[in-house]
Structures are given as structure tokens and as C-alpha cells.
Design a protein around this motif. Structure first.
Motif, short mmCIF file in Angstrom:
data_model
loop_
_atom_site.label_atom_id
_atom_site.label_comp_id
_atom_site.label_asym_id
_atom_site.label_seq_id
_atom_site.Cartn_x
_atom_site.Cartn_y
_atom_site.Cartn_z
N TYR A 1 -1.08 2.43 -0.12
CA TYR A 1 -0.89 3.20 1.10
C TYR A 1 -1.99 2.94 2.14
N ASN A 2 -3.01 2.16 1.81
CA ASN A 2 -4.09 1.90 2.76
C ASN A 2 -3.50 1.32 4.05
N PRO A 3 -3.78 1.95 5.20
CA PRO A 3 -3.12 1.49 6.44
C PRO A 3 -3.57 0.12 6.91
N ASP A 4 -4.76 -0.34 6.50
CA ASP A 4 -5.28 -1.63 6.98
C ASP A 4 -4.94 -2.77 6.03
N SER A 5 -5.22 -2.57 4.74
CA SER A 5 -5.05 -3.67 3.79
C SER A 5 -4.06 -3.35 2.68
N GLY A 6 -3.35 -2.25 2.77
CA GLY A 6 -2.42 -1.85 1.73
C GLY A 6 -1.18 -2.72 1.68
N ILE B 1 1.96 -1.89 1.47
CA ILE B 1 3.13 -1.44 2.22
C ILE B 1 3.06 -1.90 3.68
N ASN B 2 1.93 -1.63 4.34
CA ASN B 2 1.80 -2.07 5.73
C ASN B 2 1.72 -3.58 5.84
N SER B 3 1.15 -4.24 4.83
CA SER B 3 1.13 -5.72 4.84
C SER B 3 2.54 -6.28 4.77
N LEU B 4 3.38 -5.62 3.95
CA LEU B 4 4.78 -6.04 3.87
C LEU B 4 5.49 -5.83 5.19
N LEU B 5 5.23 -4.71 5.84
CA LEU B 5 5.85 -4.44 7.14
C LEU B 5 5.42 -5.48 8.17
#
Length: 308
Positions: A137-142, A144-148
């Protein structure tokens, strides 16, 4: 003979009932007693203060937030988890298409593999699961956001656990993921014991998969579903929610108390703030909520027992 029988029964029950009274009932009684004192938990000295702790609790905004979050956990987590588990276990055991030369009732292809996949989170400690998802869930290196970002959704980068509107739902998603496999295995064992003749007769009468589930599978599994509902609700109110919130969230319980649950609030008041008496007061409230939840589920779920 009758007197000898009763002495025999009492002899076997005396030790376990004594241990239960010492290690379960007596701590409950002590907690209720300490809730009427000003005990800090750090000193043996305390005084009786009557209902002051309960008055304080009813005027504590954080307590009401934690109560609301705990109630959401108790209502939504069992509903989502058990619904998913019933669907997955039905597909694994009954939802497959009939194969030429095979049985009329079977699971989808690879059902044995799916059982392992669904049960895998149960092998991991809840602390490890919480840590893994905290990184995801980490917004920078997590992840999920990396996948997005990898699929071109750079503009969709939620803060997840840092967003007060999303944090509680992120925690709930982790609890669903970590517990659904247990119920898949539990319900699969129950479905495997239902005679295949019942399903074959229903299919011959033209019943579809949905009607078969609601007319045969669910009624015959109802006792197991009801027990699972109570068990999941107690997990959601107790240790599982505490571990995930404590490890994953900022504060913990943040941001802005958006993920604080009752069991975490008890811990914080007792061990962080040195207010053991007030913590036991919240613990008494948690006990009442848990008992009411179990009673309501058992009462609403009461129905005539079906046998086969």
C-alpha cells in the motif's frame, strides 16, 4: 448407581471447569471490578471512583469512533468473507461442467489447486500478512501504485493507508484476503458430505446452479455458515483486527483515528497512556458488544435443522 455416575461426571468436569473459572471467568470479574477504580496499571494503589470511567467513556469521541469501526468490521467482514468463501467452495465442489464419462457433479477444473491457493494465506502469520500489505500500500514504492503506473494510470495514485477515507477499507481488504481461505476449506468439507444424489436429482428437474445453491447447498450448510459467521465476527472484533491495524496504520489507528478499533483503543489506553482502569471500562463495552453480536446472529440465524 446414579450417585456413582454423577460423582464420575463431576470428577471429570471439576478440573477443566476450575481452570476455566480461574483463567477466563475470574479475569472478566477482575476487569469489571477495576473499571470502577482509578487504577493506572503501574501502581498497586487505587481508589474506587464509581461510574466515573463509564461517564468518561460515553463522552469520549474517540471511543465512539472506535465503536463504529468495530461494528463495521463485525457486520461487513463476515458478510463479505463468508459470501466469497461460499461462492469459491461451491465452484470448487459443485460448479464445474459435466465432463464426458465423468460424474454428473464435480468442481471446476483445477479445483484441488484452487483449494491450495485459497488456503495459502492461512499458512502466513497475520503479522507477516499485515507487513506485506503495508509495503504493497506504500504510495511511492508500493506494488499497487507501481502497477497502476505500469498500466498508464499515473493520475490514479491514492495514498491508501494515508487517506482517512480509504484506510479502513484497505485494512478490511487485508482481513478478507487473509481469512477467506479458511472458510473455503471449511465449507468445502461440508459440501463434500452432501450426497451427490440430491444435486443430480435437482439437475434432472431442470434446476440451475444458482437454484441448486440456494435450495440444497445453503440450507444443508446453514449450521456451519452460522458458526462461521459468529467466529468471523469475533475475529473482526478481536485479535485479527488489532494486529492488522496496529502494524499497518500510522499512529497506529490513524490517520485522524480513521482506523481505530475498540481492541486497539483498549491497548493504547492501558499500555501507552497508563490508564488501565479506563482501558478495562472500554474492554467491558467490547465484551458486551461481542456477546450481543453473537446473540443476534444466533437468534436471527435460527431455523429448522435439515438432515440428509
Amino acid at each position: 448407581m446414579q450417585h456413582g455416575k454423577y460423582r464420575f461426571i463431576v470428577g471429570f468436569l471439576a478440573a477443566p471447569l476450575g481452570l476455566y473459572a480461574i483463567f477466563v471467568v475470574w479475569p472478566f470479574i477482575q476487569s469489571i471490578y477495576y473499571s470502577f477504580t482509578d487504577w493506572t496499571g503501574l501502581s498497586p494503589d487505587f481508589q474506587m471512583v464509581g461510574f466515573d470511567n463509564y461517564t468518561r467513556m460515553f463522552h469520549d469521541d474517540i471511543f465512539w469512533k472506535s465503536l463504529w469501526h468495530s461494528l463495521l468490521f463485525a457486520l461487513l467482514l463476515p458478510l463479505v468473507t463468508i459470501s466469497l468463501a461460499l461462492f469459491f467452495s461451491f465452484m470448487i465442489n459443485v460448479g464445474g461442467r459435466r465432463r464426458r464419462g465423468g460424474p454428473a457433479i464435480s468442481g471446476v477444473r483445477g479445483s484441488s489447486f484452487y483449494k491450495i491457493v485459497y488456503f495459502f494465506p492461512q499458512v502466513l502469520s497475520i503479522a507477516i500478512v499485515a507487513l506485506l500489505f503495508a509495503f504493497a500500500y506504500n504510495p511511492d514504492s508500493g506494488a499497487i501504485n507501481s502497477l497502476l503506473r505500469g498500466i498508464g494510470l499515473d493520475g490514479v495514485q491514492p495514498l491508501w493507508l494515508g487517506d482517512p477515507n480509504l484506510a479502513l477499507w484497505c485494512v478490511m481488504a487485508v482481513l478478507v484476503w487473509s481469512t477467506v481461505g479458511f472458510f473455503v476449506v471449511l465449507f468445502s468439507a461440508g459440501m463434500a458430505s452432501i450426497p451427490a444424489d440430491l444435486y443430480e436429482a435437482a439437475l434432472l428437474d431442470g434446476a440451475g446452479r444458482a437454484k441448486t445453491f440456494f435450495r440444497i447447498t445453503l440450507p444443508l450448510l446453514w449450521d456451519t455458515v452460522q458458526s462461521g459467521w459468529v467466529y468471523m465476527g469475533i475475529l473482526a472484533l478481536g485479535a485479527e483486527s488489532f494486529a492488522v491495524v496496529q502494524i499497518m496504520t500510522t499512529g497506529p489507528g490513524g490517520p485522524d483515528y480513521s482506523t481505530t478499533v475498540m481492541v486497539l483503543y483498549v491497548y493504547q489506553k492501558a499500555f501507552r497512556d497508563g490508564q488501565a482502569a479506563y482501558a478495562t471500562t472500554i474492554g467491558v463495552a467490547l465484551l458486551i458488544v461481542t456477546l450481543l453480536f453473537a446473540a443476534v446472529v444466533m437468534r436471527l440465524g435460527r431455523r429448522e435443522r435439515l438432515e440428509f
